[in-house]
Design a protein around this motif. Structure first.
Motif, PDB file in Angstrom:
ATOM      1  N   LEU A   7      28.080 -41.606 -24.618  1.00  0.00           N
ATOM      2  CA  LEU A   7      28.101 -41.251 -23.200  1.00  0.00           C
ATOM      3  C   LEU A   7      28.919 -39.987 -22.973  1.00  0.00           C
ATOM      4  O   LEU A   7      28.524 -39.115 -22.182  1.00  0.00           O
ATOM      5  N   ALA A   8      30.025 -39.849 -23.658  1.00  0.00           N
ATOM      6  CA  ALA A   8      30.863 -38.659 -23.521  1.00  0.00           C
ATOM      7  C   ALA A   8      30.114 -37.422 -24.007  1.00  0.00           C
ATOM      8  O   ALA A   8      30.184 -36.355 -23.386  1.00  0.00           O
ATOM      9  N   LYS A   9      29.380 -37.557 -25.102  1.00  0.00           N
ATOM     10  CA  LYS A   9      28.618 -36.415 -25.615  1.00  0.00           C
ATOM     11  C   LYS A   9      27.485 -36.032 -24.674  1.00  0.00           C
ATOM     12  O   LYS A   9      27.194 -34.851 -24.486  1.00  0.00           O
ATOM     13  N   VAL A  10      26.837 -37.017 -24.083  1.00  0.00           N
ATOM     14  CA  VAL A  10      25.771 -36.739 -23.120  1.00  0.00           C
ATOM     15  C   VAL A  10      26.336 -36.027 -21.897  1.00  0.00           C
ATOM     16  O   VAL A  10      25.755 -35.060 -21.402  1.00  0.00           O
ATOM     17  N   LYS A  11      27.477 -36.472 -21.414  1.00  0.00           N
ATOM     18  CA  LYS A  11      28.104 -35.819 -20.265  1.00  0.00           C
ATOM     19  C   LYS A  11      28.503 -34.391 -20.607  1.00  0.00           C
ATOM     20  O   LYS A  11      28.327 -33.479 -19.798  1.00  0.00           O
ATOM     21  N   GLU A  12      29.020 -34.194 -21.816  1.00  0.00           N
ATOM     22  CA  GLU A  12      29.413 -32.854 -22.243  1.00  0.00           C
ATOM     23  C   GLU A  12      28.195 -31.933 -22.327  1.00  0.00           C
ATOM     24  O   GLU A  12      28.226 -30.789 -21.864  1.00  0.00           O
ATOM     25  N   ALA A  13      27.112 -32.422 -22.908  1.00  0.00           N
ATOM     26  CA  ALA A  13      25.894 -31.627 -23.017  1.00  0.00           C
ATOM     27  C   ALA A  13      25.312 -31.341 -21.635  1.00  0.00           C
ATOM     28  O   ALA A  13      24.833 -30.235 -21.367  1.00  0.00           O
ATOM     29  N   SER A  14      25.363 -32.328 -20.750  1.00  0.00           N
ATOM     30  CA  SER A  14      24.848 -32.155 -19.393  1.00  0.00           C
ATOM     31  C   SER A  14      25.626 -31.072 -18.648  1.00  0.00           C
ATOM     32  O   SER A  14      25.041 -30.232 -17.959  1.00  0.00           O
ATOM     33  N   GLU A  15      26.924 -31.084 -18.797  1.00  0.00           N
ATOM     34  CA  GLU A  15      27.751 -30.069 -18.142  1.00  0.00           C
ATOM     35  C   GLU A  15      27.468 -28.683 -18.717  1.00  0.00           C
ATOM     36  O   GLU A  15      27.423 -27.698 -17.981  1.00  0.00           O
ATOM     37  N   ALA A  16      27.238 -28.599 -20.015  1.00  0.00           N
ATOM     38  CA  ALA A  16      26.914 -27.312 -20.636  1.00  0.00           C
ATOM     39  C   ALA A  16      25.589 -26.780 -20.098  1.00  0.00           C
ATOM     40  O   ALA A  16      25.456 -25.580 -19.824  1.00  0.00           O
ATOM     41  N   ARG A  22      23.618 -22.383 -14.069  1.00  0.00           N
ATOM     42  CA  ARG A  22      24.357 -21.691 -13.014  1.00  0.00           C
ATOM     43  C   ARG A  22      24.518 -20.203 -13.361  1.00  0.00           C
ATOM     44  O   ARG A  22      24.327 -19.337 -12.507  1.00  0.00           O
ATOM     45  N   ASN A  23      24.840 -19.920 -14.626  1.00  0.00           N
ATOM     46  CA  ASN A  23      24.997 -18.523 -15.047  1.00  0.00           C
ATOM     47  C   ASN A  23      23.678 -17.759 -14.979  1.00  0.00           C
ATOM     48  O   ASN A  23      23.636 -16.603 -14.550  1.00  0.00           O
ATOM     49  N   VAL A  24      22.596 -18.391 -15.395  1.00  0.00           N
ATOM     50  CA  VAL A  24      21.282 -17.744 -15.343  1.00  0.00           C
ATOM     51  C   VAL A  24      20.878 -17.484 -13.904  1.00  0.00           C
ATOM     52  O   VAL A  24      20.404 -16.405 -13.559  1.00  0.00           O
ATOM     53  N   ARG A  25      21.070 -18.471 -13.051  1.00  0.00           N
ATOM     54  CA  ARG A  25      20.715 -18.313 -11.637  1.00  0.00           C
ATOM     55  C   ARG A  25      21.516 -17.179 -11.000  1.00  0.00           C
ATOM     56  O   ARG A  25      20.972 -16.341 -10.283  1.00  0.00           O
ATOM     57  N   GLN A  26      22.798 -17.116 -11.298  1.00  0.00           N
ATOM     58  CA  GLN A  26      23.643 -16.070 -10.753  1.00  0.00           C
ATOM     59  C   GLN A  26      23.193 -14.698 -11.264  1.00  0.00           C
ATOM     60  O   GLN A  26      23.123 -13.739 -10.503  1.00  0.00           O
ATOM     61  N   GLY A  27      22.868 -14.614 -12.537  1.00  0.00           N
ATOM     62  CA  GLY A  27      22.401 -13.347 -13.102  1.00  0.00           C
ATOM     63  C   GLY A  27      21.095 -12.892 -12.482  1.00  0.00           C
ATOM     64  O   GLY A  27      20.898 -11.704 -12.204  1.00  0.00           O
TER      65      GLY A  27
END
Length: 66
Positions: A7-16, A22-27
């Motif tokens: 679950l921790a790894k899934v949350k980490e991957a989801s946040e990444a 977010r970075n792509v949208r901003q760019g």
């Protein structure tokens, strides 16, 4: 590996993935003047996501058949 680690790894991957999106949208927003084709397409997809998904699926089927 127990379920808490998974679950921790899934949350980490989801946040990444969220951060990357977010970075792509901003760019894209910074690099495109309004009125361009992608801006129009982005606005249409935001207003009607399901019909846009249907159109994309049908175009994918047409391309895949060729």
């Amino acid at each position: 590996m127990d379920s808490e680690d998974a679950l921790a790894k899934v949350k980490e991957a989801s946040e990444a993935v969220r951060e990357t999106a977010r970075n792509v949208r901003q760019g894209l927003e910074e690099g495109q003047p309004p009125g361009q084709g992608l801006t129009f397409l982005r606005d249409v997809v935001r207003e009607a996501p399901l019909p846009a998904l249907l159109v994309a699926f049908m175009l994918g089927c047409l391309v895949a058949r060729r």
